[in-house]
Design an enzyme around this catalytic site. Structure first.
Site, PDB file in Angstrom:
ATOM      1  N   ARG A  99     -19.671   1.193   0.580  1.00  0.00           N
ATOM      2  CA  ARG A  99     -18.111   1.329   0.519  1.00  0.00           C
ATOM      3  C   ARG A  99     -17.840   1.777  -0.787  1.00  0.00           C
ATOM      4  NH1 ARG A  99     -16.109  -1.878  -3.683  1.00  0.00           N
ATOM      5  NH2 ARG A  99     -17.286  -3.618  -4.217  1.00  0.00           N
ATOM      6  N   ASN A 156     -19.618   1.918 -11.851  1.00  0.00           N
ATOM      7  CA  ASN A 156     -18.279   1.942 -12.606  1.00  0.00           C
ATOM      8  C   ASN A 156     -18.057   2.629 -14.085  1.00  0.00           C
ATOM      9  OD1 ASN A 156     -16.736  -0.737 -11.516  1.00  0.00           O
ATOM     10  ND2 ASN A 156     -18.847  -1.632 -11.996  1.00  0.00           N
ATOM     11  N   ASP A 204     -18.061  -2.902 -16.667  1.00  0.00           N
ATOM     12  CA  ASP A 204     -17.099  -2.679 -15.378  1.00  0.00           C
ATOM     13  C   ASP A 204     -16.436  -1.365 -15.662  1.00  0.00           C
ATOM     14  OD1 ASP A 204     -15.738  -2.871 -12.975  1.00  0.00           O
ATOM     15  OD2 ASP A 204     -16.066  -4.733 -13.017  1.00  0.00           O
TER      16      ASP A 204
END
Length: 291
Positions: A99, A156, A204
């Site tokens: 994904r 990320n 992140d």
């Protein structure tokens, strides 16, 4: 620096904040909730997607791109939230079971998309990551897809130097933010660790300010780190959420920092909210997709 939630909405996995300066609009997504969201003034619009969605980026042509599990799609922003009109733009990563995750546009308006093994179940539950099957792809406005990196865990952060010669890109599975030299042919050189693992949670998403400092959201760290241009900690900003996921500079003066977050087992009241806070240094503009 007081922090406030900009809406009552709480995402399962909020991500991908994008500030569109021409319309003074904030775009973001709830990956696990399959929602693309836009805030203009006090008005929140929500488009319910058929699949997990990791990024929601306006286009120069007036519509927007959404990165779904099955591909990159154009979304008609005039379509109703419960019946979004989607048109397939391209399939960046054909790997079954992957994904999209991180996605941003460079200064030329090309979309860079990081993918990973899907770790979200049909009901939004966490699934274990068992393989490094992700990649980094560049998508041009003419729909050309160029693979740049393979074998990624959890991609990320996507930030470029002002001269376009270096990329800051992380893999949260390694706990590191890496710097890559971009060759003149567009390919990437080998990774150099720019900021490695620490005790402040995992890296992140990030944003960069006008002084070249990187503001990095720390998953499970309840904080942001402001990192110097050479990868040292300038300061830590504690947050009232367990899992901040990314941030972006917005507002008329680009001095409002918007921070997305995710739900967590700690169940903090603001987990999943988009937070905002005023900062002293303005950020850099986001770039729309050029197509």
């Amino acid at each position: 620096m007081p922090l406030t939630a900009v809406t009552q909405h709480r995402a399962r996995l909020g991500e991908g904040p994008f500030w569109d300066a021409p319309t003074q609009a904030l775009y973001w997504v709830d990956i696990a909730g399959k929602q693309a969201l836009r805030l203009i003034g006090n008005n929140v619009q929500i488009w319910q997607m058929p699949e997990h969605v990791s990024a929601f980026i306006p286009c120069a042509s007036g519509d927007a791109l959404v990165t779904l599990s099955s591909g990159v799609y154009r979304l008609d922003l005039d379509s109703p939230g419960l019946e979004p009109r989607l048109t397939l733009f391209c399939i960046a990563d054909p790997q079954p079971g992957n994904r999209p995750n991180e996605a941003r546009c460079d200064a030329q308006g090309r979309l860079w998309l990081g993918t990973m093994q899907n770790n979200i179940g049909d009901n939004g539950e966490d699934l274990p990551i068992e393989r490094r099957s992700g990649g980094l792809f560049r998508i041009d406005p003419d729909q050309r897809v160029t693979p740049l990196l393979l074998g990624l865990g959890i991609p990320n952060t996507l930030l470029w130097s002002d001269d376009g010669t270096t990329l800051l890109f992380g893999d949260s599975l390694d706990g590191a933010l890496n710097r890559y030299f971009i060759h003149t042919d567009g390919n990437l050189d080998n990774a150099e660790i720019w900021y490695g693992p620490d005790q402040n949670g995992g890296p992140d998403g990030s944003a960069v300010d006008a002084e070249g400092y990187v503001w990095n959201a720390r998953w499970d760290g309840s904080c942001l780190l402001r990192l110097t241009p050479d990868g040292k900690v300038d300061r830590r900003i504690d947050l009232p959420v367990s899992r901040p996921t990314s941030c972006v500079f917005g507002g008329e003066d680009l001095k409002t920092l918007y921070i997305t977050s995710a739900q967590s087992p700690r169940n903090h009241p603001l987990d999943g909210a988009v937070l905002s806070m005023r900062v002293d240094v303005p950020g850099k503009l986001c770039t729309r997709f050029a197509g």
